[in-house]
Design a protein around this motif. Structure first.
Motif, PDB file in Angstrom:
ATOM      1  N   UNK A 108      14.459 -21.098   0.307  1.00  0.00           N
ATOM      2  CA  UNK A 108      15.263 -20.339  -0.661  1.00  0.00           C
ATOM      3  C   UNK A 108      15.477 -18.884  -0.240  1.00  0.00           C
ATOM      4  N   UNK A 109      14.654 -18.388   0.669  1.00  0.00           N
ATOM      5  CA  UNK A 109      14.725 -16.970   1.035  1.00  0.00           C
ATOM      6  C   UNK A 109      15.790 -16.669   2.069  1.00  0.00           C
ATOM      7  N   UNK A 110      16.309 -17.695   2.753  1.00  0.00           N
ATOM      8  CA  UNK A 110      17.337 -17.463   3.762  1.00  0.00           C
ATOM      9  C   UNK A 110      16.831 -16.596   4.903  1.00  0.00           C
ATOM     10  N   UNK A 111      17.654 -15.633   5.322  1.00  0.00           N
ATOM     11  CA  UNK A 111      17.302 -14.762   6.445  1.00  0.00           C
ATOM     12  C   UNK A 111      16.565 -13.519   5.946  1.00  0.00           C
ATOM     13  N   UNK A 112      15.452 -13.728   5.270  1.00  0.00           N
ATOM     14  CA  UNK A 112      14.640 -12.621   4.764  1.00  0.00           C
ATOM     15  C   UNK A 112      13.223 -13.134   4.554  1.00  0.00           C
ATOM     16  N   UNK A 113      12.318 -12.221   4.252  1.00  0.00           N
ATOM     17  CA  UNK A 113      10.935 -12.619   3.985  1.00  0.00           C
ATOM     18  C   UNK A 113      10.482 -12.024   2.656  1.00  0.00           C
ATOM     19  N   UNK A 114       9.423 -12.615   2.124  1.00  0.00           N
ATOM     20  CA  UNK A 114       8.804 -12.142   0.884  1.00  0.00           C
ATOM     21  C   UNK A 114       7.310 -11.994   1.123  1.00  0.00           C
ATOM     22  N   UNK A 115       6.727 -10.905   0.602  1.00  0.00           N
ATOM     23  CA  UNK A 115       5.295 -10.647   0.770  1.00  0.00           C
ATOM     24  C   UNK A 115       4.688 -10.335  -0.590  1.00  0.00           C
ATOM     25  N   UNK A 116       3.681 -11.116  -0.980  1.00  0.00           N
ATOM     26  CA  UNK A 116       2.883 -10.815  -2.164  1.00  0.00           C
ATOM     27  C   UNK A 116       1.673 -10.004  -1.709  1.00  0.00           C
ATOM     28  N   UNK A 117       1.522  -8.790  -2.258  1.00  0.00           N
ATOM     29  CA  UNK A 117       0.453  -7.875  -1.852  1.00  0.00           C
ATOM     30  C   UNK A 117      -0.720  -8.014  -2.822  1.00  0.00           C
ATOM     31  N   UNK A 118      -1.853  -8.442  -2.298  1.00  0.00           N
ATOM     32  CA  UNK A 118      -3.051  -8.652  -3.109  1.00  0.00           C
ATOM     33  C   UNK A 118      -4.149  -7.705  -2.655  1.00  0.00           C
ATOM     34  N   UNK A 119      -4.611  -6.842  -3.570  1.00  0.00           N
ATOM     35  CA  UNK A 119      -5.687  -5.906  -3.259  1.00  0.00           C
ATOM     36  C   UNK A 119      -5.213  -4.595  -2.650  1.00  0.00           C
ATOM     37  N   UNK A 120      -3.925  -4.420  -2.468  1.00  0.00           N
ATOM     38  CA  UNK A 120      -3.415  -3.205  -1.835  1.00  0.00           C
ATOM     39  C   UNK A 120      -3.421  -2.014  -2.788  1.00  0.00           C
ATOM     40  N   UNK A 121      -3.625  -2.254  -4.063  1.00  0.00           N
ATOM     41  CA  UNK A 121      -3.612  -1.174  -5.044  1.00  0.00           C
ATOM     42  C   UNK A 121      -4.998  -0.576  -5.267  1.00  0.00           C
ATOM     43  N   UNK A 122      -5.956  -0.925  -4.423  1.00  0.00           N
ATOM     44  CA  UNK A 122      -7.317  -0.426  -4.619  1.00  0.00           C
ATOM     45  C   UNK A 122      -7.509   0.970  -4.022  1.00  0.00           C
ATOM     46  N   UNK A 123      -7.234   1.134  -2.757  1.00  0.00           N
ATOM     47  CA  UNK A 123      -7.467   2.421  -2.085  1.00  0.00           C
ATOM     48  C   UNK A 123      -7.002   2.312  -0.645  1.00  0.00           C
ATOM     49  N   UNK A 124      -6.977   3.442   0.038  1.00  0.00           N
ATOM     50  CA  UNK A 124      -6.819   3.421   1.482  1.00  0.00           C
ATOM     51  C   UNK A 124      -5.425   3.667   2.024  1.00  0.00           C
ATOM     52  N   UNK A 125      -4.409   3.734   1.151  1.00  0.00           N
ATOM     53  CA  UNK A 125      -3.060   4.011   1.643  1.00  0.00           C
ATOM     54  C   UNK A 125      -2.565   2.989   2.639  1.00  0.00           C
ATOM     55  N   UNK A 126      -2.801   1.706   2.371  1.00  0.00           N
ATOM     56  CA  UNK A 126      -2.408   0.645   3.294  1.00  0.00           C
ATOM     57  C   UNK A 126      -0.904   0.635   3.506  1.00  0.00           C
ATOM     58  N   UNK A 127      -0.476   0.182   4.699  1.00  0.00           N
ATOM     59  CA  UNK A 127       0.935   0.200   5.059  1.00  0.00           C
ATOM     60  C   UNK A 127       1.307  -1.094   5.773  1.00  0.00           C
ATOM     61  N   UNK A 128       2.619  -1.377   5.807  1.00  0.00           N
ATOM     62  CA  UNK A 128       3.123  -2.587   6.446  1.00  0.00           C
ATOM     63  C   UNK A 128       4.259  -2.220   7.391  1.00  0.00           C
ATOM     64  N   UNK A 129       4.362  -2.952   8.485  1.00  0.00           N
ATOM     65  CA  UNK A 129       5.441  -2.742   9.446  1.00  0.00           C
ATOM     66  C   UNK A 129       5.761  -4.039  10.162  1.00  0.00           C
ATOM     67  N   UNK A 130       6.881  -4.028  10.907  1.00  0.00           N
ATOM     68  CA  UNK A 130       7.342  -5.255  11.564  1.00  0.00           C
ATOM     69  C   UNK A 130       7.685  -5.037  13.040  1.00  0.00           C
TER      70      UNK A 130
END
Length: 332
Positions: free
Chosen positions: A99-121
């Motif tokens: 259903x997502x076609x030419x894209x991706x979806x990410x569910x972020x679990x635990x990223x709201x705790x601390x540490x300034x986590x980041x994502x890249x590709x």
């Protein structure tokens, strides 16, 4: 002068008997503490728990909303319970979602705790975007990011934090580069920090007259029984890995217990939906409801996510500090 071996042998034999006598006196039999205990401690954040102590030095604590398991040992008159704790860091799981076609979806679990986590590709440029604002609070659920394209590499990174949630001074970025060789486009990203873990998850009990006391209060023991299948379920919990190769979630991102694929009495795999369907209860299309209208606790549709291989390094990144999500309480 050569020693007389016939004189030495009796002396050695007497020494051997003396050593054995001392050893037998010092090696006291370990108290039998195996059983089921109702306790207000047991590592339970809610204050009430059922503790199952197995004779093989393993234990399980069942409390409201979860469970904890680990090993125990006796030192003097104290039983030390040490729960298993997952190591801090990132995990990434994925599946195919047409259903997502030419894209991706990410569910972020635990990223709201601390540490300034980041994502890249882009693993070579190390360009990453911060997921949450600094010190997020009043968070909601779920946090889902959608991104164009289908990357072959996904980078998750953060600087280590201490138990108080503060970034460790002078620390480098911990960089996790995941290989998306299976071309997944639907992901569960998990972030476990030292800040998210309790400062002291260990707990103990005192042995007095063959009974266990938690915080000075006696906890009555019941014998372990498998009359209702409880002992079998407890042993299954003990075999659950803290670092699984596969995780299971419903459409609204509540994690399901492992073993869905083996439950053929209740589930069948639907190839078109790429999901396990509870064929007795499923209503066609129910997985398409919004997070607001869907049944968060329902397990009529369960998806399998496979773990992506990862390489780890430390260093610097190019951070876009404008967050994907901003979580702040009103008035801030």
């Amino acid at each position: 002068m050569k020693p007389n071996r016939f004189i030495l042998l009796p002396v050695l034999f007497m020494c051997f008997l003396l050593i054995m006598e001392v050893s037998c006196k010092s090696a006291k039999p370990e108290p039998d503490i195996a059983g089921e205990y109702a306790t207000g401690n047991g590592g339970d954040p809610q204050g009430g728990a059922t503790l199952f102590v197995l004779p093989d030095h393993r234990f399980v604590v069942i409390f409201f909303g979860g469970a904890s398991m680990g090993s125990w040992e006796i030192k003097d008159s104290t039983v030390l319970f040490k729960p298993k704790v997952k190591q801090a860091g990132f995990d990434l799981y994925g599946k195919h979602n047409p259903k997502l076609g030419d894209s991706i979806r990410v569910f972020f679990e635990g990223f709201d705790t601390a540490g300034g986590a980041a994502i890249g590709f882009d693993a070579s440029s190390k360009n990453v975007k911060q997921v949450f604002n600094d010190s997020p609070n009043c968070t909601e659920f779920p946090y889902i990011g959608k991104f164009a394209g289908q990357p072959t590499k996904i980078v998750l990174t953060a600087r280590p934090v201490d138990q108080g949630g503060s970034i460790v001074a002078g620390s480098e970025w911990q960089i996790y580069t995941f290989d998306n060789a299976d071309h997944y486009n639907d992901f569960i990203a998990r972030y476990e920090t030292a800040h998210a873990q309790e400062q002291s998850q260990d707990f103990n009990a005192e042995i007095k007259n063959g009974k266990l006391y938690f915080d000075g209060k006696e906890s009555k023991r019941k014998p372990l029984s498998d009359a209702k299948g409880e002992l079998k379920a407890i042993k299954q919990l003990l075999n659950i890995s803290l670092d699984p190769e596969t995780v299971w979630y419903n459409p609204y991102f509540k994690e399901a217990e492992p073993g869905v694929e083996k439950d053929t009495l209740n589930y069948r795999f639907d190839k078109q939906k790429n999901a396990y369907i509870s064929f007795r209860n499923y209503l066609e299309g129910e997985e398409n409801k919004s997070e607001k209208d869907g049944d968060y606790n329902g397990m009529n549709v369960v998806y399998r996510y496979g773990k992506l291989p990862v390489s780890k390094s430390t260093g610097q990144v190019r951070l876009d500090s404008k967050p994907l999500f901003t979580a702040k309480c009103r008035g801030e």
